[in-house]
Enzyme design. Structure first.
Site, PDB file in Angstrom:
ATOM      1  CB  ILE A 292      -0.985   0.007   1.185  1.00 42.97           C
ATOM      2  CG1 ILE A 292      -0.257  -0.049   2.533  1.00 42.97           C
ATOM      3  CG2 ILE A 292      -1.948  -1.156   1.080  1.00 42.97           C
ATOM      4  CD1 ILE A 292      -1.189   0.092   3.725  1.00 42.97           C
TER       5      ILE A 292
ATOM      6  CB  THR B 197      11.098   1.326   2.164  1.00 38.57           C
ATOM      7  OG1 THR B 197      11.645   0.065   2.579  1.00 38.57           O
ATOM      8  CG2 THR B 197      11.277   1.476   0.664  1.00 38.57           C
TER       9      THR B 197
ATOM     10  CD  GLU C  86      -0.744   0.433  12.398  1.00 37.23           C
ATOM     11  OE1 GLU C  86      -1.896   0.773  12.683  1.00 37.23           O
ATOM     12  OE2 GLU C  86      -0.386  -0.751  12.304  1.00 37.23           O
TER      13      GLU C  86
END
Length: 710
Positions: free
Chosen positions: A472, A601, A671
Site C-alpha cells: 500500500i 523504505t 504505525e
C-alpha cells in the site's frame, strides 16, 4: 550496519536484508506504467456514481428516478427498492456483523452522507451529472451527533482486548500518593484520505466475479464480498496490484458493493470511484476521543496508581471502538492499575482503523500526563520513565519478547542533546519565538498473521515469489524481494514478486504493522525448502519447481508474550506568543522495531508517521455541524494537514532489536512512528510557554487564549 556474506556454488552473494534498496517497482511508478485501480481499461466499461443522503437521520420516502433515467448515457439507478439483496448479517473481519457497506437494503438513513443510490452511465461525467440531478425525498428525524466526555449513554465494549481491566485499589493508591496528576485530554475527529481515492471495478467473467480494487488485502475483500453476496469463495477473485495509500481505510466499503451490484444487474463491467468529499463519510476515520488519565506516584516518581479511561464514538450501523487505553496496558505498571474503553453510538458514519488506532490518541493522553507527573515530581521525563520501566506486561503479566525502550531513550537523548536542556519552561527565546523541547515514548504491537506463499525456481535460473501481500506504498514488494533473495542465496535482481491477487492464496492483510512480518515468514519458509530441494541437483523442468508454505501452525505455536515495537520521540518547537503560531523545528525518533529489512523504505515509513504526528498535534481537526450532522469543509482545503512548509528536519533511526521467536526477526514499523509524536510536540509547547495543552490540535487561537492550563 553490517551485512552478511554467504556462498552459493563458487560465487559470493552479499546479504540483501539490512541494506538500502530502491523500490523494485519504482521505475513503473514514476513513468506511469504502474496502473492503479481507477486507471485500468475494460471493454464496455460503465461508470457508477454514488448519491449520498443530505439528512443525518430519517427515512427515504421516494427516489425520483424517471427524469434521471432519461438523461444521456444513463443505464440504471440502483436504490433500496431495486438493488440486489445481500446478507446484512455476515460476519466481517472483527467477528461481528458489519452493515457499514450493506447499501441499498432498506429505507433507513443512519447518517449524513449515507449512500442512497448509485447512478450508472456510459461515462463518469454522465454518471456524475445524473447523480447530482437525482431528487430523493426524505422523512427527516431528529439526529444526535454531539460527542462529549459526559455522555450518559456511553458503555464499555470488549474489542481489541477487554473493555475494562483492573487490579489493586485505585482510590486508595491515589490517596496514598505524594504526587497526583488528574487531567482530561481530547482529540478531534481525524481522517486518513490517502492520495489514491477508493476505486473498484466489478465484472462477471464465465460465472466468476472479478473485482479490481484498491485495498489492503485481497483475501479479506474477496471473503467479505463472497459472504455478503452468498457466493462460493472460489468464484470471487479480487486484484489490487498497486495501492496509493490505505492507512487502515481500504477494506470493504460501499463502492465495491455498489460496483458488484451494478455489474450483476447490467452484466457488464462497472467502476465506482469515491470523490474526495465522499471519502469523508464513506472511507472511515478516527473517532474523536475524550480521555481521563490519573497518575499517583511516590515522591521519587514511582507509580502507585494508574487510571486511564477513554470514550470514543461509533455509528448506529456498526460498533467500532478507538481503544485509547491500550498504551497504558503496555507502557507502565502500578500496584493499582485500571483502564477502560467506552463507546457512544451517534448518528455519524462508522469509524475504522486509522494509523495506530487507539495507540496514537491514547499515547497523546498518557505521555502528556507522564510529562505533567515529571514536572510535579521535579524529575527529568526520561528518568521518570526509567524508574517506571516494567519487567512484565502490566495487565497481561506476560514477559516481553524484547523491550528496548530505554535504549531508544538513551540514544535519542544523546543525539538530541537532551542533557543540555534546562527543564524550566518559558526561558529560551529566539527573537520573538519561545523555544521548548519535549519527549514521549512510543509502542505498537508486533503481531503476525497466518499466511501462505509459493516460491518457484524457473528454468532460466530466476525465481518467482507468489504471496498475496498488499503493498500500500510501504515498500513491501521490495522488502519481500530482499527476504527471498537472502533465503535463496541469490541477488534481488533474480527474484520477481507477484502479489495483490486473491488467487495467490490466503495471507495477512496490510494492517496492524503485521504485513511484512507475516508475509516474510511464509516466503522464507518456502524459499529455504526450495533451496534444499535444488541442492539435490535434480534439474529444473520447463515449468519450474515450486514449493508452497503455510505459517498457520507455526504462528499458532508461538509462546504467549508481549510483542511490541518501541520508540522514543523528541521534538523542538518555536511558539510565537503574539500570533499563537507553533512551529516544529526538529524531530528525532529512535525506534526498537526488530530487524530492519530495507533501511531506505523503513526510514520513510517512520518519518511519515512522525510527520503525521506533527499534523495531528497542530493541524488535523474535522468539525461536524450539529445542525446538519455533516462536516464543515469536507475536503483537503478545509481539513488541514501538514504541508512541506510545516515539516522540519526530521530524523528517524533505530537501535538493535529482534524478536527471538520470529525467523526473520521483523517486528513492524508502519504505525509506531506516529505513536507519541503528538505528545512530544505538546510537551515541547509546554516547555516553551509554561502552558499545558490537553486538547488537540494546538491551534493558534488556543495558544492565544490559554490562561493557566489549556
Amino acid at each position: 550496519m553490517t551485512t552478511a556474506t554467504t556462498t552459493t556454488g563458487t560465487r559470493a552473494v552479499k546479504g540483501s536484508v539490512g541494506t538500502a534498496h530502491t523500490r523494485v517497482e519504482g521505475r513503473d511508478k514514476v513513468t506511469g506504467a504502474a496502473r492503479y485501480a481507477g486507471e485500468i481499461p475494460f471493454a464496455e466499461l460503465a461508470h457508477g456514481w454514488l448519491a449520498l443522503s443530505t439528512v443525518a437521520r430519517g427515512r427515504i420516502r421516494s427516489v425520483d428516478t424517471a427524469p434521471v433515467l432519461a438523461m444521456p448515457g444513463v443505464l440504471a439507478v440502483l436504490h433500496h427498492e431495486n438493488a440486489p439483496r445481500v446478507d446484512t448479517d455476515y460476519v466481517g473481519l472483527l467477528g461481528t456483523p458489519d452493515r457499514t457497506a450493506a447499501v441499498f437494503q432498506h429505507d433507513r438513513v443512519p447518517h449524513m452522507g449515507w449512500p442512497v443510490a448509485l447512478v450508472v452511465a456510459e461515462t463518469s461525467e454522465q454518471a456524475r451529472e445524473a447523480a447530482e440531478a437525482l431528487v430523493v425525498h426524505y422523512e427527516q428525524e431528529p439526529h444526535d451527533v454531539a460527542f462529549s466526555a459526559d455522555r450518559p449513554d456511553a458503555y464499555p465494549l470488549d474489542a481489541f482486548g477487554p473493555a475494562v481491566t483492573g487490579k489493586g485499589e485505585l482510590e486508595a493508591g491515589l490517596a496514598a500518593s505524594a504526587v497526583v496528576v488528574d487531567a482530561a485530554y481530547t482529540t478531534p475527529e481525524e481522517h486518513h484520505n490517502p492520495m489514491e481515492p477508493h476505486a473498484a471495478t466489478a465484472l462477471w467473467d464465465g460465472g466468476r466475479l472479478e473485482v479490481v480494487d484498491s485495498n489492503q488485502g485481497t483475501s479479506w475483500v474477496a471473503s467479505e464480498i463472497a459472504n455478503m453476496f452468498s457466493l462460493d469463495p472460489a468464484s470471487v477473485r479480487v486484484r489490487s496490484e498497486h495501492v496509493g495509500g490505505g492507512f487502515g481505510s481500504k477494506g470493504l466499503r460501499a463502492h465495491q458493493v455498489a460496483a458488484v451490484m451494478a455489474a450483476t444487474v447490467l452484466q457488464r463491467p462497472v467502476r465506482v470511484v469515491m470523490t474526495r468529499r465522499q471519502m469523508f463519510s464513506l472511507a472511515g476515520y478516527r473517532s474523536p476521543t475524550a480521555q481521563r488519565v490519573r497518575l499517583g506516584a511516590d515522591a521519587d516518581g514511582r507509580l502507585r496508581a494508574l487510571d486511564h479511561s477513554s470514550l470514543s464514538l461509533t455509528s448506529t450501523v456498526h460498533e467500532f471502538i478507538e481503544a485509547c487505553a491500550a498504551p497504558s496496558r503496555v507502557m507502565y505498571d502500578a500496584d493499582a492499575h485500571h483502564t477502560a474503553n467506552r463507546l457512544v453510538r451517534l448518528d455519524v458514519p462508522t469509524p475504522t482503523f486509522m494509523r495506530a488506532p487507539g495507540e496514537a490518541p491514547g499515547s497523546f493522553a498518557l505521555e502528556s500526563a507522564f510529562d505533567e507527573l515529571a514536572e510535579k515530581c521535579g524529575i527529568d521525563p526520561i528518568e521518570l520513565r526509567v524508574r517506571n520501566e516494567p519487567e512484565r506486561g502490566p495487565v497481561s503479566g506476560l514477559p516481553f519478547s524484547s523491550r528496548n525502550l530505554l535504549a531508544c531513550f538513551r540514544e535519542g537523548a544523546r543525539r538530541f542533546g537532551w542533557a543540555d536542556r534546562d527543564p524550566r519552561p518559558g526561558l529560551r527565546r529566539d527573537g520573538r519565538w519561545l523555544l521548548g523541547t519535549g519527549t514521549a515514548a512510543a509502542s505498537f504491537g508486533s503481531g503476525a498473521g497466518p499466511s501462505t506463499a509459493a516460491v518457484t525456481a524457473e528454468a532460466d535460473g530466476t525465481y518467482t515469489v507468489r504471496v498475496n501481500a498488499a503493498d500500500i506504498g510501504t515498500g513491501a514488494r521490495t522488502a519481500l524481494t530482499l527476504v527471498a533473495a537472502d533465503a535463496l542465496r541469490t541477488t534481488p535482481d533474480q527474484v520477481r514478486v507477484r502479489l495483490g491477487d486473491s488467487d495467490l492464496g490466503p495471507a495477512m492483510i496490510a494492517g496492524g504493522s503485521m504485513g511484512t512480518r507475516s508475509w516474510s515468514w511464509a516466503v522464507m519458509i518456502a524459499a529455504e525448502e526450495l533451496r534444499e530441494r535444488l541442492a539435490l541437483n535434480t534439474g529444473i523442468p520447463p515449468e519450474g519447481i515450486t514449493v508452497r508454505s503455510d505459517t498457520t501452525a507455526a504462528i499458532g505455536a508461538l509462546s504467549q508474550k508481549e510483542r511490541h515495537s518501541f520508540g522514543a520521540q523528541f521534538a523542538e518547537v518555536a511558539v510565537d506568543p503574539a500570533t499563537g503560531e507553533v512551529r516544529v523545528r526538529r524531530m528525532l525518533g529512535i525506534f526498537a522495531a526488530g530487524r530492519i529489512v530495507n533501511p531506505l523504505t523503513a526510514r520513510s515509513q517512520l518519518v511519515g508517521g512522525m510527520t503525521w504526528g506533527i499534523s495531528m498535534a497542530l493541524h488535523e481537526e474535522a468539525v461536524r455541524d450539529g445542525a446538519t450532522g455533516g462536516h464543515y469543509g469536507a475536503d483537503l482545503a478545509g481539513y488541514h494537514v501538514a504541508s512541506h512548509a510545516d515539516v522540519p528536519h526530521i530524523e528517524a533511526d533505530w537501535v538493535d532489536d529482534v524478536d527471538p521467536d520470529d525467523p526473520v526477526g521483523i517486528k513492524g514499523i508502519g504505525e509506531v512512528g506516529i505513536v507519541g509524536a503528538a505528545a512530544a510536540v505538546a510537551n515541547a509547547v509546554w516547555h516553551a510557554t509554561g502552558v499545558r495543552h490537553r486538547h488537540l490540535p494546538i491551534r493558534p487561537d488556543r495558544v492565544l487564549t490559554a490562561g493557566g492550563h489549556a
